[in-house]
Design an enzyme around this catalytic site. Structure first.
Site, PDB file in Angstrom:
ATOM      1  N   GLU A 304       8.950  -0.840   1.463  1.00 17.85           N
ATOM      2  CA  GLU A 304       9.855  -1.485   0.501  1.00 17.85           C
ATOM      3  C   GLU A 304      11.290  -1.001   0.674  1.00 17.85           C
ATOM      4  O   GLU A 304      12.240  -1.722   0.391  1.00 17.85           O
ATOM      5  CB  GLU A 304       9.378  -1.198  -0.932  1.00 17.85           C
ATOM      6  CG  GLU A 304       9.044  -2.475  -1.677  1.00 17.85           C
ATOM      7  CD  GLU A 304       8.493  -2.247  -3.077  1.00 17.85           C
ATOM      8  OE1 GLU A 304       7.598  -3.003  -3.424  1.00 17.85           O
ATOM      9  OE2 GLU A 304       8.935  -1.344  -3.807  1.00 17.85           O
ATOM     10  N   HIS A 333     -12.571   6.397  14.557  1.00 19.21           N
ATOM     11  CA  HIS A 333     -13.700   5.540  14.925  1.00 19.21           C
ATOM     12  C   HIS A 333     -13.453   4.089  14.561  1.00 19.21           C
ATOM     13  O   HIS A 333     -14.380   3.291  14.550  1.00 19.21           O
ATOM     14  CB  HIS A 333     -14.974   6.079  14.262  1.00 19.21           C
ATOM     15  CG  HIS A 333     -15.350   7.427  14.779  1.00 19.21           C
ATOM     16  ND1 HIS A 333     -16.223   7.617  15.838  1.00 19.21           N
ATOM     17  CD2 HIS A 333     -14.901   8.663  14.432  1.00 19.21           C
ATOM     18  CE1 HIS A 333     -16.319   8.913  16.097  1.00 19.21           C
ATOM     19  NE2 HIS A 333     -15.523   9.566  15.262  1.00 19.21           N
ATOM     20  N   LYS A 447       7.634 -12.702  -7.606  1.00 19.00           N
ATOM     21  CA  LYS A 447       7.591 -12.514  -9.066  1.00 19.00           C
ATOM     22  C   LYS A 447       8.087 -13.769  -9.754  1.00 19.00           C
ATOM     23  O   LYS A 447       7.511 -14.246 -10.727  1.00 19.00           O
ATOM     24  CB  LYS A 447       8.496 -11.344  -9.480  1.00 19.00           C
ATOM     25  CG  LYS A 447       7.909  -9.975  -9.230  1.00 19.00           C
ATOM     26  CD  LYS A 447       8.798  -8.936  -9.900  1.00 19.00           C
ATOM     27  CE  LYS A 447       8.373  -7.526  -9.543  1.00 19.00           C
ATOM     28  NZ  LYS A 447       9.282  -6.499 -10.032  1.00 19.00           N
TER      29      LYS A 447
HETATM   30  O1  PA5 Z   1       9.645   0.669  -5.982  1.00 17.09           O
HETATM   31  C1  PA5 Z   1       9.762  -0.184  -6.830  1.00 17.09           C
HETATM   32  O2  PA5 Z   1      10.803  -0.326  -7.491  1.00 17.09           O
HETATM   33  C2  PA5 Z   1       8.630  -1.145  -7.145  1.00 17.09           C
HETATM   34  O3  PA5 Z   1       7.565  -1.014  -6.281  1.00 17.09           O
HETATM   35  C3  PA5 Z   1       8.125  -0.915  -8.557  1.00 17.09           C
HETATM   36  O4  PA5 Z   1       7.656   0.400  -8.667  1.00 17.09           O
HETATM   37  C4  PA5 Z   1       7.031  -1.884  -8.936  1.00 17.09           C
HETATM   38  O5  PA5 Z   1       7.413  -3.216  -8.723  1.00 17.09           O
HETATM   39  C5  PA5 Z   1       6.665  -1.710 -10.407  1.00 17.09           C
HETATM   40  O6  PA5 Z   1       7.829  -1.833 -11.163  1.00 17.09           O
HETATM   41  P1  PA5 Z   1       7.914  -1.328 -12.649  1.00 17.09           P
HETATM   42  O7  PA5 Z   1       7.803   0.157 -12.645  1.00 17.09           O
HETATM   43  O8  PA5 Z   1       9.243  -1.781 -13.123  1.00 17.09           O
HETATM   44  O9  PA5 Z   1       6.785  -1.950 -13.383  1.00 17.09           O
END
Ligand code: PA5
Length: 478
Positions: A304, A333, A447
Site C-alpha cells: 500500500e 515445499h 470503497k
Molecule cells: O493503511 C491504511 O491506511 C489502510 O490500510 C487502513 O488501515 C484500512 O483501510 C482501515 O482503515 P481504518 O483504520 O480507517 O478503518
C-alpha cells in the site's frame, strides 16, 4: 530490579542484524548482484532520500516516528485499562481491517503461545483473542459460536471511523450487546479512532465508550505502535513498554546518515536498485511460525505504501514491488521451486531467529533406516536453521537476490525493532521511488464503488460512472 531494556548490554545483545551478502555480485553473480560501488554511485539519491525522511519525521504523515517517545500518558492509560479488561473478560475481540488489524494479529502471533486460545485459562493468563478483519458472514457467525458476548470486550479500531467493514461489524455486535445487556452494553466496547474525524468518535461520545486516539499523523499501516496495537498487546499481557523501547532502539540505528551503517536505508537502496533491474516481487519468508503474520503485516505496508501510479511530481510511474508472503520451512515445499527456477524477478527477505523459545531434540529411532536416522541426535532447532541456510544457498547458486534479517530471539523488544525497521525501510524506499508512501488512492476506488452500489448518500455521480461501465455478457460466463 532494573528493566532489561534499560540495560545497554542487553539491548545490544538483542540488536537485529541485516546480512546482505547475497545481494552482492560476489555471492549471486554479476548479472543479478550488486557491488558496494553501486550503492556509492547512487549516493546522491540515497542521501536525498535520507534527508527527506529526516526532514519529514514527526511531521504530517510521519507522526509514527515519534510513537516510541511521546506516549507516556497513553501507555499508562492502556496498561490500566488492559488490567481491568484482563480481570473482567474471557474474550477480547478486535474489529478492524487493514492497518487496524494486521499489526495486532502479527504481534499476538509473535508474542503469545501459538495455541493461545486453546490453552487453559491459568496458562493463558489473558483473555482468548480474536481479530475479525473481514465481513464474511460465516466468520462472524463462527465467532459468535465460540464467544459469550457478555464476557467479551470488543475493541473497535478504525482510524477514519468510517470504514464500512468495521462499522458493519460494530453494528452487528452493538445490536447483540444491547439486546443481551441493555444499558451495560457500552462497558463491552472500547474504541480506537481519530479524535478529530469520522463517525466512530461521535458514536463513542454518545454511547460513553472508553476511547483511545490514533494520532493524526499516523496512518493505518504505520499504527501498530500506537493504541491500535498497544491496547490488544497489553490485554494479552505483552510488555508494551519493551516493544516501544525496541522501536526507539531501532529508530536510532536507522537514523545513521552513513548508508552502510543504516540497515533500513541500505536495504531500501538495494530494493530500489533491484526494482530498477526489474525485480518487482518482494518475498518475505520468516523461518518461525511466530513471525508468520509479520509477513502479512509487511505485505500491506510494502504494497500500500509503495504501489503508486504517480510520482511526487504527478508523473505516471506505476512503481512498487509486489510483496509475497512465505513461511520457512513450510513453503520450501510449495514455492521455492518457482523462486529458484522461475523468472528471476524476486528479492527474498529471510527472517532468521538465533534462539527459539523452545528446544526440541530429535530422539533416536529408525536406526536401520539411515535416510531417517541421520536426523537423530539433532534438534528441530538445528533442522530449521540448516534448512534456512540451505535455501539461502539454493537461491544464491541460482543467482537470486536474497538477504537475511536475524532476530536474536523473539520477544517484545525485538518485535518492536522489527516493526520499526520495516516502517523505516518503507519510508526510505518511498523517498527513493519519489512517491507518497502515506496515501492509498487505489483503495478509494473500490470503497466508492461499494458505497455507490449500497446506496450511500452523495454517490450519485459515482453510480452513473458504474452504470456507464459495459454490462457483463452472459456468453463470457461458463
Ligand atoms: O493503511 C491504511 O491506511 C489502510 O490500510 C487502513 O488501515 C484500512 O483501510 C482501515 O482503515 P481504518 O483504520 O480507517 O478503518
Amino acid at each position: 530490579m532494573g528493566l532489561r531494556y534499560n540495560n545497554r548490554k542487553w539491548k545490544e545483545s538483542m540488536r537485529l542484524r541485516l546480512d546482505y551478502n547475497n545481494m552482492l555480485a560476489e555471492f549471486v553473480g554479476k548479472d543479478a548482484g550488486f557491488t558496494k560501488k553501486n550503492i556509492r554511485d547512487n549516493a546522491n539519491i540515497i542521501d536525498t532520500a535520507y534527508n527527506l525522511v529526516q526532514l519529514k519525521r514527526g511531521r504530517l504523515m510521519m507522526g509514527w516516528t515519534e510513537l516510541p517517545y511521546n506516549q507516556e500518558e497513553v501507555v499508562a492509560d492502556i496498561i490500566a485499562t488492559a488490567k481491568e479488561v484482563r480481570k473482567s473478560c474471557d474474550y477480547f475481540v478486535v474489529l478492524g481491517i487493514g492497518g487496524s488489524a494486521l499489526g495486532p494479529m502479527a504481534v499476538f502471533n509473535a508474542l503469545c503461545n501459538l495455541h493461545h486460545n486453546e490453552l487453559p485459562k491459568f496458562r493463558r493468563r489473558a483473555p482468548k483473542f480474536y481479530v475479525e478483519d473481514n465481513v464474511d458472514p460465516e466468520r462472524m457467525q463462527a465467532l459468535l459460536d465460540v464467544i459469550d458476548p457478555a464476557k467479551t470486550v470488543f475493541n473497535v479500531i478504525t482510524k477514519s471511523g468510517a470504514t464500512s467493514e468495521t462499522m458493519a461489524q460494530y453494528l452487528v455486535i452493538n445490536n447483540i450487546l444491547k439486546e443481551k445487556l441493555g444499558d451495560e452494553a457500552n462497558k463491552h466496547i472500547i474504541t480506537t479512532t481519530s479524535e478529530l474525524k469520522g463517525n466512530l468518535i461521535k458514536i463513542s461520545k454518545d454511547e460513553g465508550y472508553k476511547t483511545f486516539y490514533i494520532p493524526e499523523g499516523v496512518g493505518g499501516r504505520f499504527s501498530e505502535l500506537s493504541p491500535v496495537g498497544l491496547l490488544p498487546a497489553a490485554v494479552l499481557g505483552i510488555d508494551i513498554k519493551e516493544m516501544l523501547a525496541g522501536a526507539a532502539y531501532m529508530d536510532r540505528i536507522c537514523a545513521n546518515e552513513k548508508v552502510f551503517k543504516n540497515p533500513a536505508l541500505l536495504l531500501a537502496a538495494f530494493q530500489y536498485l533491484s526494482m530498477e533491474k526489474g525485480k518487482n516481487i518482494s518475498v518475505m519468508m520468516p523461518y518461525a511460525d511466530g513471525l508468520k503474520l509479520i509477513a502479512d503485516w509487511y505485505c500491506q505496508l510494502w504494497a500500500e505504501s509503495l504501489g503508486k501510479a504517480k510520482d511526487n511530481s504527478g508523473l505516471p510511474v506505476h512503481r512498487g514491488q509486489t510483496p509475497v508472503k512465505a513461511l520457512g520451512v513450510t513453503d520450501q515445499h510449495s514455492q521455492i521451486q518457482l523462486y529458484t527456477e522461475g523468472p528471476n524477478d524476486k528479492v527474498t527477505t529471510f527472517i532468521a531467529v538465533d534462539n527459539y523459545r523452545a528446544t526440541v531434540p530429535i530422539p533416536n529411532g529408525c536406526e536401520s533406516i539411515p535416510d531417517v536416522s541421520f536426523l537423530c541426535g539433532h534438534t528441530m532447532n538445528e533442522l530449521i536453521q540448516t534448512e534456512r541456510t540451505a535455501t539461502e544457498y539454493a537461491l544464491s547458486f541460482a543467482g537470486r537476490l536474497n538477504h537475511t534479517i536475524y532476530l536474536p530471539e523473539i520477544n517484545p523488544f525485538t518485535i518492536g525493532e522489527l516493526l520499526y525497521f520495516f516502517e523505516m525501510e518503507t519510508a526510505y524506499a518511498g523517498e527513493l521511488l519519489s512517491i507518497n508512501a502515506y496515501d492509498q488512492p487505489g483503495v478509494e476506488e473500490g470503497k466508492q464503488a461499494t458505497y455507490a452500489i449500497l446506496g450511500k448518500n452523495g454517490y450519485d455521480e459515482y453510480r452513473k460512472k458504474l452504470n456507464a461501465f459495459p454490462r457483463k455478457k452472459d456468453e463470457n460466463i461458463l
